[in-house]
Design an enzyme around this catalytic site. Structure first.
Site, PDB file in Angstrom:
ATOM      1  N   LYS A 105       0.823  -1.217   0.000  1.00 48.53           N
ATOM      2  CA  LYS A 105       0.000   0.000   0.000  1.00 48.53           C
ATOM      3  C   LYS A 105       0.856   1.265   0.000  1.00 48.53           C
ATOM      4  O   LYS A 105       0.401   2.325  -0.406  1.00 48.53           O
ATOM      5  CB  LYS A 105      -0.948  -0.020   1.187  1.00 48.53           C
TER       6      LYS A 105
HETATM    7  C1  LIG Z   1      -4.200  -4.730   1.063  1.00 47.99           C
HETATM    8  C2  LIG Z   1      -3.408  -5.974   0.972  1.00 47.99           C
HETATM    9  C3  LIG Z   1      -3.744  -7.007   0.071  1.00 47.99           C
HETATM   10  C4  LIG Z   1      -4.966  -6.933  -0.817  1.00 47.99           C
HETATM   11  O1  LIG Z   1      -4.810  -5.996  -1.868  1.00 47.99           O
HETATM   12  P1  LIG Z   1      -6.078  -5.511  -2.702  1.00 47.99           P
HETATM   13  O2  LIG Z   1      -5.569  -4.430  -3.592  1.00 47.99           O
HETATM   14  O3  LIG Z   1      -7.046  -4.981  -1.668  1.00 47.99           O
HETATM   15  O4  LIG Z   1      -6.610  -6.673  -3.444  1.00 47.99           O
HETATM   16  C5  LIG Z   1      -2.932  -8.126   0.010  1.00 47.99           C
HETATM   17  N1  LIG Z   1      -1.858  -8.248   0.812  1.00 47.99           N
HETATM   18  C6  LIG Z   1      -1.502  -7.285   1.690  1.00 47.99           C
HETATM   19  C7  LIG Z   1      -0.321  -7.506   2.569  1.00 47.99           C
HETATM   20  C8  LIG Z   1      -2.253  -6.112   1.809  1.00 47.99           C
HETATM   21  O5  LIG Z   1      -1.901  -5.165   2.692  1.00 47.99           O
END
Ligand SMILES: *Cc1c(COP(=O)(O)O)cnc(C)c1O
Length: 500
Positions: A111
């Site tokens: 993120k």
């Molecule tokens: C947010 C997240 C996901 C999922 O990603 P999306 O874009 O919501 O599908 C997977 N793994 C981790 C570690 C995350 O923080």
């Protein structure tokens, strides 16, 4: 470039979509005309991550000049915000599979790639929209998003951020990351309640006329940082493009050669960015959507029916514990051949019955590009153990789900000789209890003691943000009743006003 809603044909400027997030009809913003097949290896070779991001974003954020865009990218991706100068390094496991490491940002989750840039996009859009109120980002989090948003918005002029998390609903490491958050424009509150309490409270605040009027009077505008915003989605396209360039440079594939990607999926934002990269010209074959036991999406890709009426499980990969993927609507828009009426009907079905279905032809069509797969917690731990022992590479639980789905495909002969890239979404050290369990290491009550145990065995250094965390002071240690959340927001609005 203009953006339109998935549920109607109204178009808005990128700055408007950035500032408002959701379209007034409840739909999500998508490009009015998608820039198809515009990227070629020869135009990308030799470029840095930042330069690739600039090329990708030039197609979507046409409201900024090249200089403005490059300045924002330089502020987002540099030696202070990422631990690796390549930003997204590619790790080769063997000739068949590579790992694209998306976890080298400040909070060690993928993120960071979007949330390092988003605050700059948002504040620039705010100026273009002649919005002079102070922005207050309100976020409810069950883990990674809150911390990444806090780090992204920390001390960014004209913005403030307040995060609510369930007191007992996040991992010990995530809790400390948030309690010890630095910055002069941040506020964090644990609540006695669950994630849904926090989330539904915020949904009410955004439309509460009294609270909004109060904030307006104090020169404050509420906004959110969730993954449906175009300012979070499009920056993610860049790492699929950079991954392609790295694959060719490493000799894993040749120029133009097709490769598959496996993406650990929750809200469908990451994999959607991969789909967009493919549309732009990156030679991706299959996009494989990996789920844990909450396998709504895996079932959808099998049957064409999206059915949320099912038990919810808490798993080793909490960021994927989601039944309603908020970005899925954008995918449906393309499945429907950009037919907004059809999307609106599907979304109506979903909200009224918790269920929607595509036709057999639509399913056959989308299965040419997408596939689903899932594994449970026991398998996830076995995958972590296997990849560590056979290749000396430690996976986090989310990435391990994707790797397990890849292993199952390979066993079934579905890889067709193609190279596969597994998108790695978090640093393994964010989840010490699962790693200890998977590697059969002794357990400790304190997550930091578990971390040291893991570091001792693997010899893998503690990333600085975690190494420093243990001895930082707690700034936001108290918890509040969920009935007091509104008062907490108003008090922070007053504090922002007092500072201005
Ligand atoms: C947010 C997240 C996901 C999922 O990603 P999306 O874009 O919501 O599908 C997977 N793994 C981790 C570690 C995350 O923080």
């Amino acid at each position: 470039m203009k953006f339109r809603s998935t549920r109607s044909n109204t178009c808005v400027a990128p700055s408007y979509a950035l500032l408002h997030g959701l379209a007034p009809d409840g739909g999500l913003y998508v490009p009015e005309t998608f820039p198809e097949q515009v990227l070629q290896y020869k135009d990308l070779a030799g470029k840095s991550y930042q330069e690739i991001a600039s090329v990708v974003l030039s197609y979507f954020f046409t409201n900024f000049t090249d200089e403005e865009r490059d300045a924002m990218i330089a502020s987002a991706y540099n030696e202070h915000t990422f631990r690796d100068e390549r930003i997204v390094p590619l790790h080769s496991i063997d000739t068949d599979v590579s790992i694209s490491e998306l976890f080298h940002g400040r909070t060690l989750a993928f993120k960071d790639l979007a949330l390092s840039l988003f605050p700059y996009l948002l504040t620039a859009a705010k100026a273009q929209e002649r919005e002079d109120r102070d922005i207050l980002i309100l976020t409810a989090t069950s883990g990674d998003t809150g911390k990444a948003a806090l780090e992204g918005f920390k001390d960014v002029a004209g913005t403030n951020i307040m995060v609510f998390y369930p007191s007992e609903g996040v991992s010990p490491m995530q809790k400390q990351q948030m309690q010890k958050q630095e910055g002069n424009n941040v506020n964090v509150s644990a609540i006695y309640g669950n994630f849904d309490d926090a989330q539904s409270f915020l949904k009410r605040v955004f439309v509460d006329p009294d609270v909004n009027a109060y904030a307006d009077e104090k020169g404050v505008l509420f906004s959110s940082a969730n993954s449906i915003n175009i300012g979070r989605l499009f920056p993610q396209v860049a790492y699929y493009v950079s991954t392609y360039v790295s694959l060719v440079d490493n000799g894993a594939i040749s120029e133009g050669e097709i490769f598959d990607v496996v993406v650990p999926t929750g809200n469908f934002g990451n994999i959607l960015a991969g789909y967009f990269a493919k549309k732009m010209g990156v030679p991706i074959g299959k996009l494989i959507c990996a789920s844990n036991k909450n396998k709504v999406l895996a079932d959808f890709f099998e049957t064409g029916v999206y059915d949320m009426n099912r038990q919810f499980f808490t798993t080793d990969s909490p960021s994927m514990d989601i039944l309603l993927s908020s970005n899925f609507e954008r995918f449906l828009f393309y499945v429907a051949g950009q037919d907004a009426e059809k999307v609106a009907q599907w979304e109506k079905d979903l909200s009224e019955t918790g269920k929607m279905a595509v036709s057999a032809e639509e399913l056959a069509q989308l299965r040419r590009e997408f596939e689903g797969g899932w594994i449970d917690d026991g398998e996830t731990e076995a995958v972590i153990n296997h990849v560590y022992n056979d290749y000396g590479y430690l996976l986090d639980p989310h990435t391990a789900v994707a790797y397990g789905v890849y292993m199952n495909r390979r066993r079934q002969g579905l890889c067709e000789g193609r190279h596969t890239v597994v998108m790695a979404t978090a640093h393994p050290y964010k989840f010490p209890p699962v790693i200890c369990q998977a590697l059969a290491l002794p357990k400790h009550d304190d997550a930091f003691d578990e971390l040291l145990e893991i570091a001792d065995v693997t010899g893998m250094a503690l990333p600085k943000p975690l190494a420093e965390l243990r001895n930082k002071p707690v700034r936001f240690g108290s918890s509040i009743e969920k009935e007091d959340m509104k008062q907490a927001v108003l008090a922070f609005v007053d504090a922002i006003h007092g500072r201005a």
